[in-house]
Design a protein around this motif. Structure first.
Motif, short mmCIF file in Angstrom:
data_model
loop_
_atom_site.label_atom_id
_atom_site.label_comp_id
_atom_site.label_asym_id
_atom_site.label_seq_id
_atom_site.Cartn_x
_atom_site.Cartn_y
_atom_site.Cartn_z
N LEU A 60 47.34 28.50 -7.20
CA LEU A 60 47.82 27.50 -6.26
C LEU A 60 47.95 26.14 -6.93
O LEU A 60 48.87 25.37 -6.61
CB LEU A 60 46.89 27.43 -5.06
N ASN A 61 47.08 25.86 -7.85
CA ASN A 61 47.16 24.56 -8.52
C ASN A 61 48.38 24.47 -9.46
O ASN A 61 48.77 23.38 -9.89
CB ASN A 61 45.88 24.29 -9.31
N GLY A 62 48.97 25.57 -9.81
CA GLY A 62 50.14 25.54 -10.69
C GLY A 62 51.47 25.65 -9.96
O GLY A 62 52.54 25.60 -10.61
N HIS A 63 51.44 25.80 -8.64
CA HIS A 63 52.70 25.90 -7.84
C HIS A 63 53.24 24.49 -7.56
O HIS A 63 52.54 23.68 -6.95
CB HIS A 63 52.42 26.65 -6.56
N VAL A 64 54.42 24.23 -8.02
CA VAL A 64 55.02 22.88 -7.90
C VAL A 64 56.06 22.88 -6.78
O VAL A 64 56.91 23.77 -6.69
CB VAL A 64 55.66 22.46 -9.24
N THR A 65 55.99 21.83 -5.96
CA THR A 65 57.00 21.58 -4.92
C THR A 65 57.57 20.18 -5.13
O THR A 65 56.91 19.30 -5.67
CB THR A 65 56.38 21.71 -3.52
N ASN A 85 41.27 19.74 -9.69
CA ASN A 85 42.52 20.32 -10.26
C ASN A 85 42.72 19.64 -11.61
O ASN A 85 42.92 18.43 -11.68
CB ASN A 85 43.71 20.06 -9.32
N ASP A 86 42.76 20.46 -12.69
CA ASP A 86 42.72 19.86 -14.02
C ASP A 86 44.07 19.32 -14.49
O ASP A 86 44.14 18.31 -15.20
CB ASP A 86 42.20 20.88 -15.05
N ASN A 87 45.23 19.95 -14.17
CA ASN A 87 46.56 19.57 -14.72
C ASN A 87 47.51 19.17 -13.59
O ASN A 87 47.63 19.87 -12.58
CB ASN A 87 47.16 20.73 -15.51
#
Length: 944
Positions: free
Chosen positions: A273-278, A236-238
């Motif tokens: 999915l890698n950009g979804h923040v919880t 995951n890059d970011n």
């Protein structure tokens, strides 16, 4: 040397500060103790009585207690020893969660002294809590391409203990791919981090199980563990990035529940999915987790329950943002709670008096108050006050303690109870207030004397009252209370008619009712003046007096009492009275016969008397004066009227009902004294009809014998006096003039005797066998003037040497001398002047025995003087008119000529009677003396 001096100076300053601190604590009554937490209930904390310098006996007599502030009380004072002990189990972590030094404060109150002593107890921590992780399982996602040395934060453990007993170290076990690094936080806390020590290969191991152990420094040490699961994921890059490194928000404590306080925001440049923040709470206290809620998707922090500035002023939380690839970012959220004036001041009555004496001095402590406001700043500043116009004031003592003291003297009679309202207001806007009411009852002091309802009392009581009768009731009130107001009555000492006042009246001690103890008599006591004393029950007792005037009202309880005529001696006469009065038959209408004299012991109308003729032998012959009681003739007595008249006079008073008495008069109508004596004799015989006729003769003989003895003794006495005078005359002849110049007043007694003998020359003839009696009056007995005295130059005889023949009859058979006609008896007696003619020569009796002659005259006079006085008393005003009237004159005309001739006839008759008396007296000198005549006179006296 200089370093040593500096060290010595520092020691002195430290010692001085210690002494000042001890003095300050002693001045304010501050005590400080230290106890470990989790001690059982009743554990010893300190000896407050010893430490405060209080006597144990004084503390036992007074109430000693810990002030109740409405919260849990962790300390108490033991009853007997007065030691400070624990009242509950003390958990330091519960009481002082975020405070390094846990100190509990309480106040000790001594009720009797109204003093407050502050006590501080430091609660020492013990290792009673193990380190504890918030989550037992923590999952981490790490890319398999993560470089070695990468650090990943781990959940930290929390230990409620403090100091060495708090969290000290972490340990990691379970896999060689990872190691543990502990970083120091800004607050000095330890933050564990997971360090990648060996490259990961998802195909080799997709999961790694680790165990994180936290240990404290207690003895023995306590530990806590948490499981950590590491999941190896693709690259995951970011990573997510928060918009702010730290969020700070200020909210008021009255924010409603459910409000959004702050929203945290993080962004991720990746897609999918890698950009979804919880969002998750990474680090939050248990208390904060119950207040705040974080939305996982939106990052909104909302309020679960109401904030309370007094419970927590700020809250610090750490929030992490995770993307779908396992990368994360963290930020701190600081929530500051702003105080709102939402707490009213709490006013607590620490100690208060329920009663106070009205003579308590100014400044007496009545109550001890404690005030507290949970707000801060101006909202927590409290001002206390009292209502205006009360008798008390407030004084501030120790910290937030106030005492209520008296401002001036109290008076229970004006205000018996006080409800003192103490008000407390904070400095908020608007200000919140609270109040407390002190109920104070003023105890009475005996400072008021009883006061009677009236200045003086008066009552009227009818005489002959029943013993124990209520007269009146006096009433006095006392402004005091209780025993001091209990009034008792009593009589002051006094005497009435020589007897104690208490024997006449009494007063009921409780009610003040005045009773008469005896039946009162107006004729004895007409008024009672007494003093009643009212005395209260105080100590010393106060009293006051009142005057009571009791007037006895007269009642008609005394019947008239007849003084004249005297009471009848008969045993069966009862209330009747009797007497014998004499009245000539020639009495004119209106002539005074007798007078009934009566008195009534009552007063006023009850003593007004009236007289009535109730019964008479001849109803129309006599009348009685209505108010005077005089019995007078109503008409001329007639020949047919009985000689003995019986009159019953009723004497009545004017009372209601009227009382009366009777007086019985026996009036004898007679033409002469002889007839009068005959009637009296017949009356005596009628009174005792059963006695023999010889009884009267026997009594007459005894009377003659007694009089004869007296006469002989008197003759001997006169003879001795005569001989003495004869001897004195020979020693001092009259012609010597030895008695010349002696005042005549020295012999007035002799002249008075001579005048008396000449004025009352009477004779009575009585016989033992005859009921006829004769009374003879000489003309000289009616003279109103005494005979002239001899001249001063002529010696006067001691017993009288003048002619005594005038007192002796010449012939006993001469009726003209011894009998007295009605005309001679009632004729007007002219004043006889001393005749210049020579008097007759003395007879043989007077010449031979002059002393015997005088004695005979005096004896004769003494026997009949009473009869003549009684006869003449009742007719003094009517005899001259009656003497002027004769039976022939009564039948003659009533013109002037008739009256003139009648007066001439009376004067001629008087002159003839004078000549006959002088002739009779001259003949009496020649007649021998008859001693029987004296005996008859004594008998007549006994008969009367």
């Amino acid at each position: 040397m200089c370093a040593a001096r500096r060290r010595w100076g520092r020691r002195q300053r430290a010692l001085l500060w210690a002494v000042l601190l001890a003095a300050w604590e002693a001045a304010w009554g501050q005590l400080r103790y230290s106890v470990p937490e989790e001690m059982p209930k009743g554990s010893f904390v300190g000896d407050v009585a010893k430490d405060l310098g209080l006597q144990l006996t004084a503390l036992r007599d007074r109430g000693v207690r810990i002030l109740d502030k409405g919260r849990t009380q962790y300390f108490a004072v033991q009853g007997k020893t007065r030691h400070l002990v624990t009242a509950e189990r003390i958990d330091r972590e519960e009481l002082c969660e975020s405070v390094q030094q846990c100190v509990l404060s309480c106040e000790l109150i001594v009720d009797g002294q109204m003093e407050v002593y502050g006590i501080q107890v430091e609660v020492r921590d013990i290792n009673d809590n193990a380190p504890k992780f918030r989550d037992a399982l923590t999952e981490l996602k790490i890319l398999e391409t993560t470089a070695l040395g990468a650090q990943f934060p781990l959940p930290d453990a929390h230990d409620s203990d403090s100091g060495l007993n708090s969290l000290q170290s972490y340990e990691l076990s379970g896999d060689e791919h990872f190691s543990l690094a502990v970083q120091a936080g800004p607050g000095g806390d330890q933050r564990p981090e997971l360090v990648l020590a060996k490259a990961l290969d998802r195909e080799e191991a997709a999961f790694h199980e680790l165990v994180l152990r936290a240990s404290d420094g207690g003895d023995p040490a306590r530990t806590g563990t948490a499981r950590i699961r590491v999941t190896v994921v693709d690259a995951n890059d970011n990573a997510p990035v928060f918009s702010q490194a730290e969020y700070m928000v200020r909210v008021a404590e009255d924010v409603p529940v459910g409000s959004v306080l702050v929203t945290v925001t993080a962004t991720d440049a990746d897609e999918g999915l890698n950009g979804h923040v919880t969002y998750f709470f990474k680090k939050i206290t248990e208390k904060a987790s119950q207040i705040f809620k974080l939305d996982v998707d939106l990052g909104e922090i909302t309020l679960l329950r109401s904030l309370d500035f007094e419970e927590g002023e700020y809250y610090k939380m750490e929030v992490q943002a995770h993307d779908g690839g396992g990368l994360f970012d963290k930020t701190n959220v600081m929530v500051f709670v702003t105080d709102v004036n939402d707490n009213s001041p709490v006013l607590t009555v620490s100690s208060a008096l329920a009663e106070i004496s009205e003579d308590a001095p100014t400044g007496t402590v009545v109550a001890l108050l404690h005030v507290q406001d949970r707000d801060s700043g101006a909202n927590g500043e409290v001002r206390c006050s009292l209502d205006q116009g009360v008798q008390f004031r407030l004084e501030k003592t120790y910290e937030n303690y106030y005492r209520v003291v008296t401002a001036r003297e109290l008076d229970r009679e004006q205000v018996p109870e006080y409800n003192v309202t103490v008000r407390a207001a904070d400095g908020g806007s608007p200000a919140l207030q609270s109040s407390a009411v002190l109920a104070l009852r003023v105890l009475d002091v005996n400072d008021n004397a009883p006061v009677f309802a009236e200045e003086r009392y008066s009552a009227r009581l009818a005489e002959n009252n029943a013993a124990g009768a209520l007269v009146l009731t006096v009433r006095a009130t006392d402004a005091d209370w209780g025993q001091n107001a209990r009034v008792r009555y009593r009589l002051s000492e006094g005497r009435v008619r020589g007897a104690p006042l208490s024997s006449y009246v009494s007063v009921q001690a409780e009610t003040g009712a005045l009773y008469a103890l005896r039946s009162l008599d107006y004729e004895q006591v007409r008024e009672l003046q007494l003093w009643v004393r009212a005395e209260d029950g105080g100590a010393p007792a106060l009293s006051s007096n009142v005057s009571v005037r009791l007037q006895i009202v007269d009642e008609n309880d005394n019947a008239p009492q007849v003084l004249y005529p005297p009471a009848a001696p008969a045993a069966g006469s009862g209330g009747a009275w009797s007497g014998v009065e004499l009245a000539p038959r020639w009495s004119e209408p209106g002539a005074l016969v007798a007078k009934v004299v009566a008195v009534d012991a009552d007063a006023g109308q009850n003593a007004w008397l009236s007289y009535e003729l109730a019964k008479a032998t001849e109803p129309g012959l006599f009348r009685v004066g209505l108010h005077s009681g005089e019995v007078r003739t109503a008409r001329f007595p007639l020949a047919r009227d009985a000689a003995r008249q019986s009159l019953v006079v009723v004497v009545k008073d004017h009372g209601r009902p009227a009382l009366s008495a009777t007086a019985t008069l026996s009036v004898v109508l007679a033409e002469s004294v002889a007839e009068l004596l005959a009637e009296l004799g017949s009356a005596a015989e009628a009174a005792a009809p059963g006695e023999a006729a010889g009884s009267l003769t026997r009594w007459l003989v005894l009377a003659v014998a007694a009089v004869s003895c007296l006469f002989v003794a008197f003759l001997l006495l006169l003879l001795a006096l005569r001989l003495r005078r004869w001897r004195r005359r020979h020693l001092l002849p009259p012609d010597s003039g030895a008695l010349r110049g002696v005042p005549v007043s020295h012999f007035v007694g002799i002249d008075g005797v001579r005048a008396f003998l000449q004025s009352y020359s009477h004779d009575v003839s009585l016989t033992a066998d005859s009921r006829k009696s004769q009374l003879r009056f000489s003309a000289a007995s009616c003279c109103d003037t005494l005979p002239a005295r001899p001249l001063p130059d002529e010696p006067a005889p001691l017993l009288g040497e003048e002619d005594v023949a005038a007192a002796l009859p010449a012939d006993p058979s001469a009726p003209s001398i011894y009998e007295v006609s009605s005309q001679n008896f009632t004729e007007e007696r002219p004043r006889r002047r001393r005749s210049p003619e020579p008097r007759p020569k003395p007879g043989p009796l007077e010449r031979g025995h002059p002393a015997a002659a005088v004695a005979w005259r005096r004896l004769r006079v003494s026997l009949l003087a009473a009869a003549e006085r009684r006869w003449s008393r009742g007719r003094r005003s009517v005899l001259p008119p009656q003497a002027a009237r004769s039976p022939g004159a009564g039948r003659s005309g009533s013109g002037p000529a008739s009256r003139s001739s009648s007066g001439e006839r009376r004067r001629e008759a008087a002159r003839g009677g004078e000549r006959r008396r002088e002739a009779a007296l001259g003949g009496e000198q020649r007649r021998p003396r008859r001693p029987e005549r004296a005996g008859c006179a004594a008998a007549a006296r006994a008969l009367r």
